[in-house]
Write a protein that holds these residues in place. Structure first.
Motif, mmCIF file in Angstrom:
data_model
loop_
_atom_site.group_PDB
_atom_site.id
_atom_site.type_symbol
_atom_site.label_atom_id
_atom_site.label_comp_id
_atom_site.label_asym_id
_atom_site.label_seq_id
_atom_site.Cartn_x
_atom_site.Cartn_y
_atom_site.Cartn_z
ATOM 1 N N GLN A 557 0.909 -1.240 -0.070
ATOM 2 C CA GLN A 557 0.237 0.129 -0.124
ATOM 3 C C GLN A 557 0.880 1.526 -0.093
ATOM 4 O O GLN A 557 0.256 2.182 -0.701
ATOM 5 C CB GLN A 557 -0.877 -0.035 1.069
ATOM 6 C CG GLN A 557 -2.102 -1.040 0.992
ATOM 7 C CD GLN A 557 -2.826 -1.217 2.158
ATOM 8 O OE1 GLN A 557 -2.725 -0.312 3.356
ATOM 9 N NE2 GLN A 557 -3.620 -2.261 2.612
ATOM 10 N N GLN A 558 2.027 1.307 0.602
ATOM 11 C CA GLN A 558 2.972 2.476 0.857
ATOM 12 C C GLN A 558 4.035 2.559 -0.247
ATOM 13 O O GLN A 558 4.120 3.703 -0.942
ATOM 14 C CB GLN A 558 3.532 2.344 2.088
ATOM 15 C CG GLN A 558 2.720 2.609 3.282
ATOM 16 C CD GLN A 558 3.209 2.389 4.633
ATOM 17 O OE1 GLN A 558 4.391 2.369 4.678
ATOM 18 N NE2 GLN A 558 2.551 3.006 5.571
ATOM 19 N N LEU A 559 4.546 1.386 -0.952
ATOM 20 C CA LEU A 559 5.733 1.412 -1.895
ATOM 21 C C LEU A 559 5.254 1.070 -2.934
ATOM 22 O O LEU A 559 6.066 1.471 -4.109
ATOM 23 C CB LEU A 559 6.656 0.556 -1.384
ATOM 24 C CG LEU A 559 7.223 0.724 0.123
ATOM 25 C CD1 LEU A 559 8.303 -0.198 0.305
ATOM 26 C CD2 LEU A 559 7.658 2.260 0.283
ATOM 27 N N VAL A 560 4.174 0.435 -3.277
ATOM 28 C CA VAL A 560 3.837 -0.067 -4.878
ATOM 29 C C VAL A 560 2.620 0.340 -5.235
ATOM 30 O O VAL A 560 2.544 0.934 -6.360
ATOM 31 C CB VAL A 560 3.794 -1.619 -4.731
ATOM 32 C CG1 VAL A 560 3.384 -2.027 -6.220
ATOM 33 C CG2 VAL A 560 5.073 -2.331 -4.490
ATOM 34 N N GLN A 561 1.569 0.391 -4.639
ATOM 35 C CA GLN A 561 0.347 0.896 -5.137
ATOM 36 C C GLN A 561 -0.020 2.534 -5.376
ATOM 37 O O GLN A 561 -0.450 2.575 -6.548
ATOM 38 C CB GLN A 561 -0.874 0.556 -4.115
ATOM 39 C CG GLN A 561 -2.096 0.586 -4.572
ATOM 40 C CD GLN A 561 -3.228 0.239 -3.657
ATOM 41 O OE1 GLN A 561 -3.223 0.373 -2.595
ATOM 42 N NE2 GLN A 561 -4.358 -0.457 -4.045
ATOM 43 N N PRO A 562 0.816 3.288 -4.567
ATOM 44 C CA PRO A 562 0.606 4.819 -5.025
ATOM 45 C C PRO A 562 1.289 4.986 -6.295
ATOM 46 O O PRO A 562 2.045 4.297 -6.990
ATOM 47 C CB PRO A 562 1.014 5.528 -3.705
ATOM 48 C CG PRO A 562 1.209 4.343 -2.669
ATOM 49 C CD PRO A 562 1.306 3.047 -3.304
ATOM 50 N N ARG A 563 1.153 6.276 -6.635
ATOM 51 C CA ARG A 563 2.091 6.834 -7.695
ATOM 52 C C ARG A 563 3.693 6.688 -7.085
ATOM 53 O O ARG A 563 3.841 6.844 -5.999
ATOM 54 C CB ARG A 563 1.595 8.187 -8.095
ATOM 55 C CG ARG A 563 0.401 8.486 -8.917
ATOM 56 C CD ARG A 563 0.065 9.764 -9.197
ATOM 57 N NE ARG A 563 0.285 10.651 -8.114
ATOM 58 C CZ ARG A 563 0.512 11.715 -8.336
ATOM 59 N NH1 ARG A 563 0.730 12.645 -9.528
ATOM 60 N NH2 ARG A 563 0.721 12.744 -7.229
ATOM 61 N N LEU A 564 4.376 6.671 -8.293
ATOM 62 C CA LEU A 564 6.100 6.638 -7.662
ATOM 63 C C LEU A 564 6.329 7.940 -7.186
ATOM 64 O O LEU A 564 6.939 7.622 -5.875
ATOM 65 C CB LEU A 564 6.860 6.390 -9.017
ATOM 66 C CG LEU A 564 8.282 6.438 -8.644
ATOM 67 C CD1 LEU A 564 8.540 5.118 -7.887
ATOM 68 C CD2 LEU A 564 9.147 6.413 -10.161
ATOM 69 N N VAL A 565 5.655 9.028 -7.419
ATOM 70 C CA VAL A 565 6.154 10.134 -6.838
ATOM 71 C C VAL A 565 5.617 10.336 -5.416
ATOM 72 O O VAL A 565 6.285 10.736 -4.340
ATOM 73 C CB VAL A 565 5.742 11.391 -7.513
ATOM 74 C CG1 VAL A 565 4.076 11.717 -7.624
ATOM 75 C CG2 VAL A 565 6.117 12.669 -6.976
ATOM 76 N N ASP A 566 4.264 9.764 -5.042
ATOM 77 C CA ASP A 566 4.111 9.642 -3.764
ATOM 78 C C ASP A 566 4.649 8.856 -2.800
ATOM 79 O O ASP A 566 5.035 9.161 -1.512
ATOM 80 C CB ASP A 566 2.597 9.206 -3.880
ATOM 81 C CG ASP A 566 1.513 10.310 -4.527
ATOM 82 O OD1 ASP A 566 1.918 11.514 -4.311
ATOM 83 O OD2 ASP A 566 0.502 9.884 -5.269
ATOM 84 N N SER A 567 5.185 7.569 -3.675
ATOM 85 C CA SER A 567 6.026 6.562 -2.506
ATOM 86 C C SER A 567 7.333 7.111 -2.263
ATOM 87 O O SER A 567 7.703 7.155 -1.156
ATOM 88 C CB SER A 567 6.083 5.441 -3.136
ATOM 89 O OG SER A 567 4.805 4.716 -3.512
ATOM 90 N N PHE A 568 7.765 7.948 -3.147
ATOM 91 C CA PHE A 568 8.976 8.590 -3.078
ATOM 92 C C PHE A 568 9.070 9.772 -1.982
ATOM 93 O O PHE A 568 9.850 9.870 -0.922
ATOM 94 C CB PHE A 568 9.456 9.597 -4.293
ATOM 95 C CG PHE A 568 10.846 10.123 -4.309
ATOM 96 C CD1 PHE A 568 11.851 9.596 -4.091
ATOM 97 C CD2 PHE A 568 10.700 11.642 -4.017
ATOM 98 C CE1 PHE A 568 12.982 10.567 -4.077
ATOM 99 C CE2 PHE A 568 11.632 12.562 -4.041
ATOM 100 C CZ PHE A 568 12.736 11.952 -3.900
ATOM 101 N N LEU A 569 7.867 10.407 -2.032
ATOM 102 C CA LEU A 569 7.880 11.570 -0.924
ATOM 103 C C LEU A 569 7.435 10.875 0.464
ATOM 104 O O LEU A 569 8.192 11.425 1.581
ATOM 105 C CB LEU A 569 6.494 12.405 -1.207
ATOM 106 C CG LEU A 569 6.821 13.310 -2.400
ATOM 107 C CD1 LEU A 569 5.568 14.225 -2.743
ATOM 108 C CD2 LEU A 569 7.928 14.255 -2.043
ATOM 109 N N LEU A 570 6.841 9.798 0.479
ATOM 110 C CA LEU A 570 6.773 9.038 1.810
ATOM 111 C C LEU A 570 8.079 8.658 2.425
ATOM 112 O O LEU A 570 8.151 8.849 3.576
ATOM 113 C CB LEU A 570 5.600 8.014 1.519
ATOM 114 C CG LEU A 570 5.312 7.192 3.054
ATOM 115 C CD1 LEU A 570 4.676 7.787 3.889
ATOM 116 C CD2 LEU A 570 4.691 5.860 2.114
#
Length: 579
Positions: A557-570
């Motif tokens: 849910q945190q590293l794969v499902q979101p957009r790449l940029v969202d996972s990067f910011l997280l």
């Protein structure tokens, strides 16, 4: 560079303190009794033996004789002691002077060693560095409106400029008319700068001072321009002399010495490399590399060529004299020593560097690329040391950026097997810098479909997994950066190879996904590198597409499902817990 003492010492301590005590005591002797006089004078004599002035001990009179002098005339007594006390007094004065906290206080000591007589090149380089430093510091003080410092430093700059002109004229050949004109302009601007900064010290009106500041800035700019022109002309003359000496010499010792001097100049930076290339240095060095009588000088000449080719002018000159063909001949000739072939590989690595835009215009390189690549792979396979392997692999890594056809050549030459076998040989691959070159080659080759099967066959996935855990040994910035590049390129290679399901399943079996998750979630594991984070996220997503069951729900849910940029910011804003 010599530095001033770290701090002043109190006058009551050390040699200076003894000297001060001696002076004070001698002044009290005029009203002392005979027995006190004798004891005090004896003590002064003992103290003087511990002072720098101790070399004058032959002049110390016996206590009885000094008593006689004191009784006759106190002034004569003082004159007698003065010879011994002077140096001690100087020491006291020096100790009492404050040590400036200004960084430019070291400027007067920079040339304390001084270049040797008859060494115009070293003189130019040292004086040039001093004057450049002074110009920069004057600009800084001017920006801070510290007019007293600006003026004093301007006077000092004038002294350095005058010294450079006079000293170089004394050791060099007759200067040209052009140099004479620029020398005159330089000294005029120096005098003008000193005069205008002196006037600024006497101005109190802020509005007037602001207008004068613009004048000082313009004068400083023109002075720097004239200095740069003069230094370039003088250095050009010295380089011309070295190149002529190499061209005309048939003596191996003279050629070796002159080539060594030329190499030393290349270490002074890109401007000097441009001058050397412009004045025929590349041509002269390749002339050495084409003569069998100078075979023992090939490594030194090639090392100098590699340094010169860090600038575009050097690569252009290499192209003009068919330098690539000469390098190919050296690399493919087994009669040459390993050291010679390694230095030739270094030149190839330099001229094919992705950081040089001119490399794409090396038309002659395409004609010789296959034999150069073949020779480099052979050099990697037979390398007797880590340095030789590093130079050969660096050349190969740059060539894979140069043209995609090189990757196909490497695949046909079984380069993957050679490189992966070398990774288990600590004698050849012993630093992150070397592993950086290997993983660069693998990353560029992994765009080819056929590469995946070779990687699996040679257990390459396990090696890539190990590169994801690359750690610096010394902690130096260069080594830390190299480790970051290894991690980043290993993740990129894994992402590209995971197009093949067999590679992806092998990576999952070797727990690559857990390591990628660790790199994403733990900033310390990737040295807080954003480049490593992006590459690991991309690789993780590629593996998750093939084997999603290897991920926990939170990771998905945190590293794969979101957009790449969202996972990067997280992940980039994640606080690491040490509990």
């Amino acid at each position: 560079m010599r530095r001033p003492p770290s701090n002043g010492v109190a006058a009551s301590e050390g040699p200076g303190g003894w000297g001060l005590w001696g002076v004070q005591e001698s002044r009290r002797l005029c009203c002392a009794g005979h027995h006190r006089c004798e004891q005090a004078l004896l003590q002064i004599g003992i103290n003087m033996m511990a002072l720098p002035g101790g070399r004058h001990l032959d002049s110390i009179t016996l206590p009885g004789q000094r008593l006689h002098l004191m009784q006759v005339d106190s002034v004569q007594r003082w004159m007698e002691d003065l010879k011994l006390m002077t140096e001690c007094e100087c020491m006291c004065v020096l100790q009492a002077k404050p040590i400036s906290l200004e960084e430019d206080a070291q400027g007067d000591l920079i040339l304390a060693g001084g270049p040797g007589p008859g060494d115009p090149l070293q003189l130019l380089l040292k004086r040039g560095w001093v004057i450049s430093t002074e110009l920069r510091r004057i600009g800084q003080k001017l920006a801070q409106d510290r007019w007293a410092r600006v003026h004093s430093m301007s006077v000092r700059l004038t002294c350095h400029a005058r010294s450079m002109v006079s000293e170089y004229s004394a050791v060099s050949r007759n200067s040209s008319k052009e140099m004479g004109q620029i020398e005159k302009l330089l000294m005029e601007k120096c005098s003008e700068l000193s005069a205008v900064t002196e006037r600024c010290l006497q101005v109190e009106n802020e509005h007037v001072l602001k207008s004068m500041k613009a004048c000082v800035s313009e004068t400083l700019s023109m002075l720097g321009q004239h200095f740069g022109q003069l230094l370039e002309l003088a250095l050009t003359r010295e380089v011309q002399a070295l190149v002529r000496k190499i061209d005309a010499s048939d003596n191996i010792y003279t050629t070796e010495s002159t080539t060594g001097n030329l190499f030393s100049l290349t270490q002074e930076g890109a401007p000097l490399c441009r001058i050397i290339a412009k004045e025929g240095g590349v041509v002269a060095l390749f002339k050495i590399c084409r003569q069998d009588t100078f075979r023992c000088l090939y490594p030194q000449a090639l090392r100098t060529l590699a340094s010169i080719c860090c600038v575009e002018e050097g690569v252009h000159q290499l192209e003009k004299v068919d330098g690539v063909l000469c390098l190919a001949d050296i690399l493919t000739d087994d009669s040459h020593s390993e050291a010679t072939r390694a230095e030739a590989a270094a030149v190839v690595a330099q001229v094919t560097s992705p950081h040089l835009p001119v490399t794409q215009h090396l038309s002659s390189f395409m004609e010789s690329m296959e034999e150069i690549v073949t020779a480099l792979i052979k050099l990697c396979q037979e390398a007797s040391s880590g340095e030789v392997f590093l130079l050969a692999s660096a050349a190969l890594a740059n060539i894979t950026f140069f043209d995609t056809m090189a990757c196909e050549m490497l695949l046909q030459l079984n380069a993957i097997r050679v490189l992966l076998e070398a990774c288990s040989d600590k004698q050849r691959v012993d630093t992150p810098y070397t592993r950086d070159q290997i993983v660069t080659i693998l990353a560029n080759m992994s765009v080819l479909e056929q590469c995946a099967s070779d990687i699996i066959q040679e257990n390459g996935v396990q090696l890539i997994m190990g590169m994801l855990s690359e750690k610096p040994r010394s902690g130096t910035p260069a080594e830390v950066a190299a480790c970051e590049r290894v991690q980043q390129k290993a993740a990129v290679t894994l992402a590209r190879l995971s197009r093949d399901p067999d590679v992806a399943r092998e990576a999952v079996r070797l727990s690559c996904m857990s390591r990628l998750i660790e790199l994403c979630r733990s900033p310390s594991e990737r040295n807080s590198s954003d480049a490593v984070l992006v590459a690991c996220l991309a690789a993780l997503r590629r593996l998750a597409g093939v084997c999603p069951e290897g991920l926990q729900d939170s990771d998905f849910q945190q590293l794969v499902q979101p957009r790449l940029v969202d996972s990067f910011l997280l992940c980039s804003n994640m606080e690491e817990s040490f509990v």
